[in-house]
Design an enzyme around this catalytic site. Structure first.
Site, PDB file in Angstrom:
ATOM      1  N   GLU A  68       0.963  -1.179  -0.165  1.00 25.99           N
ATOM      2  CA  GLU A  68       0.028  -0.114   0.122  1.00 25.99           C
ATOM      3  C   GLU A  68       1.012   1.296  -0.136  1.00 25.99           C
ATOM      4  O   GLU A  68       1.786   1.410   0.863  1.00 25.99           O
ATOM      5  CB  GLU A  68      -1.010  -0.030   1.320  1.00 25.99           C
ATOM      6  CG  GLU A  68      -1.819   1.265   1.104  1.00 25.99           C
ATOM      7  CD  GLU A  68      -2.631   1.261   2.439  1.00 25.99           C
ATOM      8  OE1 GLU A  68      -2.654   0.290   3.362  1.00 25.99           O
ATOM      9  OE2 GLU A  68      -3.406   2.221   2.448  1.00 25.99           O
ATOM     10  N   LYS A  84       4.464   0.919   9.025  1.00 24.85           N
ATOM     11  CA  LYS A  84       4.653   2.274   8.621  1.00 24.85           C
ATOM     12  C   LYS A  84       3.869   3.404   9.319  1.00 24.85           C
ATOM     13  O   LYS A  84       4.476   4.385   9.277  1.00 24.85           O
ATOM     14  CB  LYS A  84       3.944   1.910   7.147  1.00 24.85           C
ATOM     15  CG  LYS A  84       4.758   1.421   6.114  1.00 24.85           C
ATOM     16  CD  LYS A  84       3.953   1.114   4.919  1.00 24.85           C
ATOM     17  CE  LYS A  84       3.149   0.153   4.622  1.00 24.85           C
ATOM     18  NZ  LYS A  84       2.469  -0.238   3.483  1.00 24.85           N
ATOM     19  N   ARG A  94       5.317 -12.967   9.618  1.00 30.95           N
ATOM     20  CA  ARG A  94       6.123 -11.763   9.080  1.00 30.95           C
ATOM     21  C   ARG A  94       7.525 -11.705  10.014  1.00 30.95           C
ATOM     22  O   ARG A  94       7.668 -12.515  10.804  1.00 30.95           O
ATOM     23  CB  ARG A  94       5.306 -10.493   9.246  1.00 30.95           C
ATOM     24  CG  ARG A  94       4.892 -10.263  11.047  1.00 30.95           C
ATOM     25  CD  ARG A  94       3.781  -9.324  11.294  1.00 30.95           C
ATOM     26  NE  ARG A  94       4.184  -8.037  10.969  1.00 30.95           N
ATOM     27  CZ  ARG A  94       3.363  -7.323   9.772  1.00 30.95           C
ATOM     28  NH1 ARG A  94       2.467  -7.885   9.288  1.00 30.95           N
ATOM     29  NH2 ARG A  94       3.811  -6.173   9.541  1.00 30.95           N
TER      30      ARG A  94
HETATM   31  P1  ATP Z   1       2.957  -2.270   8.132  1.00 32.24           P
HETATM   32  O1  ATP Z   1       2.294  -3.088   8.898  1.00 32.24           O
HETATM   33  O2  ATP Z   1       4.270  -2.129   8.329  1.00 32.24           O
HETATM   34  O3  ATP Z   1       2.398  -0.891   7.543  1.00 32.24           O
HETATM   35  P2  ATP Z   1       1.642  -3.536   6.000  1.00 32.24           P
HETATM   36  O4  ATP Z   1       1.580  -5.091   5.830  1.00 32.24           O
HETATM   37  O5  ATP Z   1       0.533  -2.663   6.281  1.00 32.24           O
HETATM   38  O6  ATP Z   1       2.911  -3.183   6.829  1.00 32.24           O
HETATM   39  P3  ATP Z   1       1.887  -3.421   3.193  1.00 32.24           P
HETATM   40  O7  ATP Z   1       2.048  -2.475   2.348  1.00 32.24           O
HETATM   41  O8  ATP Z   1       0.249  -3.702   3.175  1.00 32.24           O
HETATM   42  O9  ATP Z   1       2.108  -3.107   4.706  1.00 32.24           O
HETATM   43  O10 ATP Z   1       2.701  -4.553   2.677  1.00 32.24           O
HETATM   44  C1  ATP Z   1       3.104  -5.031   1.304  1.00 32.24           C
HETATM   45  C2  ATP Z   1       3.498  -6.485   1.843  1.00 32.24           C
HETATM   46  O11 ATP Z   1       4.320  -6.856   2.470  1.00 32.24           O
HETATM   47  C3  ATP Z   1       2.392  -7.485   2.269  1.00 32.24           C
HETATM   48  O12 ATP Z   1       2.189  -8.603   1.338  1.00 32.24           O
HETATM   49  C4  ATP Z   1       2.672  -7.828   3.874  1.00 32.24           C
HETATM   50  O13 ATP Z   1       2.433  -8.887   4.070  1.00 32.24           O
HETATM   51  C5  ATP Z   1       4.117  -7.871   3.489  1.00 32.24           C
HETATM   52  N1  ATP Z   1       4.738  -7.088   4.963  1.00 32.24           N
HETATM   53  C6  ATP Z   1       4.593  -6.145   5.580  1.00 32.24           C
HETATM   54  N2  ATP Z   1       5.472  -6.210   6.618  1.00 32.24           N
HETATM   55  C7  ATP Z   1       5.989  -7.314   6.645  1.00 32.24           C
HETATM   56  C8  ATP Z   1       6.964  -8.010   7.696  1.00 32.24           C
HETATM   57  N3  ATP Z   1       7.403  -7.329   8.759  1.00 32.24           N
HETATM   58  N4  ATP Z   1       7.581  -9.329   7.270  1.00 32.24           N
HETATM   59  C9  ATP Z   1       7.106  -9.781   6.275  1.00 32.24           C
HETATM   60  N5  ATP Z   1       6.311  -9.286   5.247  1.00 32.24           N
HETATM   61  C10 ATP Z   1       5.843  -8.101   5.592  1.00 32.24           C
HETATM   62 MG    MG Z   2      -1.252  -3.093   4.920  1.00 30.10          MG
END
Ligand code: ATP
Ligand code: MG
Length: 565
Positions: free
Chosen positions: A40, A274, A264
């Site tokens: 995102e 983020k 994760r």
């Molecule tokens: P955050 O919680 O840090 O904002 P998010 O999951 O909301 O992260 P996205 O932009 O939706 O962020 O993530 C893009 C991809 O990266 C998704 O497939 C998510 O599962 C993966 N991802 C995000 N954080 C991690 C992590 N700590 N370890 C592994 N994969 C991750």
């Molecule tokens: Mg997300």
């Protein structure tokens, strides 16, 4: 990303590879493998994302398949083109190139049409309750939800309302569209989830074309389906969303990808959300998204981490279904291993102590050939100037040394790397403070290059910089932003920002470096001998260079932690 189809892929190295091997054997996707990385664009990518990127792009590479980069831009208010650009830069920096570049917002029309189809099939309805009412009616884990009066609206009425929602007739929050699944479902996510909400907001790509936006769960699976994704890989918290993912796809009757979840990445001493990283940026606790202390890809890049080290790290930690915590040391070791092979050595003194070689002719200079990288003979050597006045590290001298200290002390000898053996004759003190301000030493001209023809043993070799030739530089030393190992252990009632470490950045305004680094470009990485790996920062000017410490040579942080200091 195609590989030779005649060579079978290497053996599986994680459970997802095993699942894919199973699909390939059964023919589920006709042997096709197509993944995607779906960020995102509401912030910069972090090290956790790197794990997902290496996994998704790595699978495409391993199986001769494809991997898309898709922006999950369904939330207009938090997203920004700056993030879209940085994400592309970061994925490329990690060494990957996407097959397709897509945006969920490109599919808004198609997704909307599927919402209408669900209404027509009696599988979605417009609910005019408030969000609070919807929440209350959802029930709890132990109590089923309750169906309200809107659930039985006719298809005709639902379609009419939904089209008027799109046309902009209603304010935010007046109605939502919900999937009609089961208000008593044991999985609360299936108790008629909201799939569309009205939001009169400008979107960074679709502008003002829409005033209603699909929810993440609704748009995600459909985007996967449109792109022909075979394996939709996401983190473990989406496991309970999988039945909804499957239901929505089946309800419309379109191509069905397989969602697979993995654990994760969590790192000690590190926040990796983020939202929280944005908070650090907005509160100016860090200098920006690319502050070298940030766990963002932009931050670690600026700090001097290499893409190869990041890929090695992701390989080392592997992919599992168990949520755990990875020690920051594992990441730092990956960086050390890589830089040890590739980074040229230079001499730099962080805490300078001046020494004068009283028997070295005044005004004389000579140059020593110094090997650039003992791990890489092809890196060659360079000339480093030597003169009567030098800087050594303050910590390499002790006036009254304990037994185990083999470096410089009054009456003792030490080898200056690549140069001569010297002996300390006298420590000169500031009469007022008693602080040692200079050492008077003699050098042994017979020991040129650091050899002792008489065979006498010199226990220690220290680094040095010729004072008149020294480059004065700023050096920024980094350690973890937080002083608590597991940030998730901080109770919700407390502000996680109170656990920021006051010493995460220590600036040395006037370190002394050998002159060879003067002509290097921003991003140049080297090892300061005996001190660590460093990288030339973009804040450098023609007057003053600025170096970031990428990582220490050894794991000093762990030692400090053990001592509790
Ligand atoms: P955050 O919680 O840090 O904002 P998010 O999951 O909301 O992260 P996205 O932009 O939706 O962020 O993530 C893009 C991809 O990266 C998704 O497939 C998510 O599962 C993966 N991802 C995000 N954080 C991690 C992590 N700590 N370890 C592994 N994969 C991750
Ligand atoms: Mg997300």
């Amino acid at each position: 990303m195609s590989t030779d189809p005649t060579t079978p892929p290497a053996a599986p190295t994680n459970f997802i590879h095993e699942i894919i091997d199973g699909h390939n054997a059964s023919g589920r996707f006709g042997g096709k493998v197509h993944t995607r990385f779906p960020p995102e664009p509401n912030g910069y990518l972090h090290i956790g994302h790197a794990k997902s990127i290496c996994l998704n792009f790595g699978i495409a590479k391993k199986y001769g398949g494809k991997c898309n980069l898709r922006f999950d831009d369904t939330n207009p208010t938090k997203e920004d083109i700056e993030y879209v650009n940085s994400i592309q830069e970061d994925v490329r920096w990690l060494g990957f190139e996407w097959d397709g570049l897509y945006y969920a917002s490109d599919y808004f029309e198609q997704i909307y049409q599927w919402a209408e189809l669900l209404i027509e099939k009696g599988k979605a309805y417009v609910d005019s309750s408030t969000l609070d009412e919807i929440r209350e009616q959802r029930g709890t884990v132990t109590q089923p939800g309750i169906a309200n009066q809107y659930r039985s609206r006719s298809v005709k009425e639902n379609l009419d309302l939904f089209r008027r929602m799109r046309a902009g007739e209603f304010p935010d929050g007046a109605h939502v569209l919900r999937a009609k699944i089961d208000m008593a479902h044991t999985n609360m996510l299936l108790r008629d989830p909201v799939i569309y909400r009205i939001r009169h907001a400008h979107h960074h790509r679709t502008g003002d074309a829409w005033c209603l936006y699909p929810m993440y769960d609704f748009a995600h699976g459909y985007s996967d389906s449109i792109e022909g994704i075979t394996h939709s890989i996401c983190t473990l918290e989406f496991e309970i969303h999988r039945p909804l993912y499957d239901w929505l796809i089946e309800a419309v009757g379109i191509y069905h990808p397989q969602q697979i979840e993995f654990a994760r990445l969590n790192l000690t001493y590190t926040v990796m959300s983020k939202r929280k990283l944005l908070e650090l940026v907005e509160a100016k606790i860090v200098s920006g998204w690319d502050d070298p202390r940030m766990p963002t890809i932009a931050g670690i890049r600026r700090r001097g981490y290499t893409p190869a080290a990041m890929r090695d790290f992701c390989e080392t930690i592997g992919v599992t279904r168990f949520n755990g915590m990875t020690d920051l040391v594992v990441l730092e070791n990956a960086v050390r291993n890589d830089l040890n092979k590739s980074a040229p050595r230079v001499m730099g003194v962080l805490k300078p102590l001046k020494i004068v070689l009283t028997n070295y002719p005044e005004g004389q200079t000579e140059e020593f050939d110094c090997i650039n990288n003992p791990e890489d003979p092809s890196a060659g050597s360079r000339k480093v100037p030597f003169s009567r006045e030098l800087y050594i590290e303050r910590d390499d001298f002790m006036e009254d040394p304990p037994k185990q200290f083999f470096r410089l002390a009054p009456g003792r000898e030490v080898r200056l790397r690549w140069a001569y053996v010297i002996k300390c004759e006298e420590a000169v003190k500031d009469p007022a403070t008693g602080e040692i301000v200079e050492l008077r030493c003699t050098y042994d001209p017979e020991t040129k290059g650091g050899n002792t023809p008489d065979g006498r043993k010199i226990k220690s070799t220290i680094h040095w910089v010729s004072a008149p030739h020294a480059l004065s530089t700023e050096v920024r030393l980094y350690s973890p932003l937080f002083s608590v190992e597991d940030l998730a252990s901080i109770p919700e009632t407390e502000d996680w920002k109170t656990y920021l470490s006051p010493t995460s950045l220590v600036v040395i305004p006037d370190a002394k470096l050998e002159p060879s680094v003067k002509t290097q470009a921003v991003g140049y990485r080297c090892q300061f001998e005996r001190l660590g790996y460093f990288c030339l920062d973009r804040d450098s000017t023609s007057e003053k260079l600025v170096f970031n410490r990428t990582v220490t040579l050894k794991d000093e942080w762990a030692k400090i932690q053990k001592k509790g200091g």
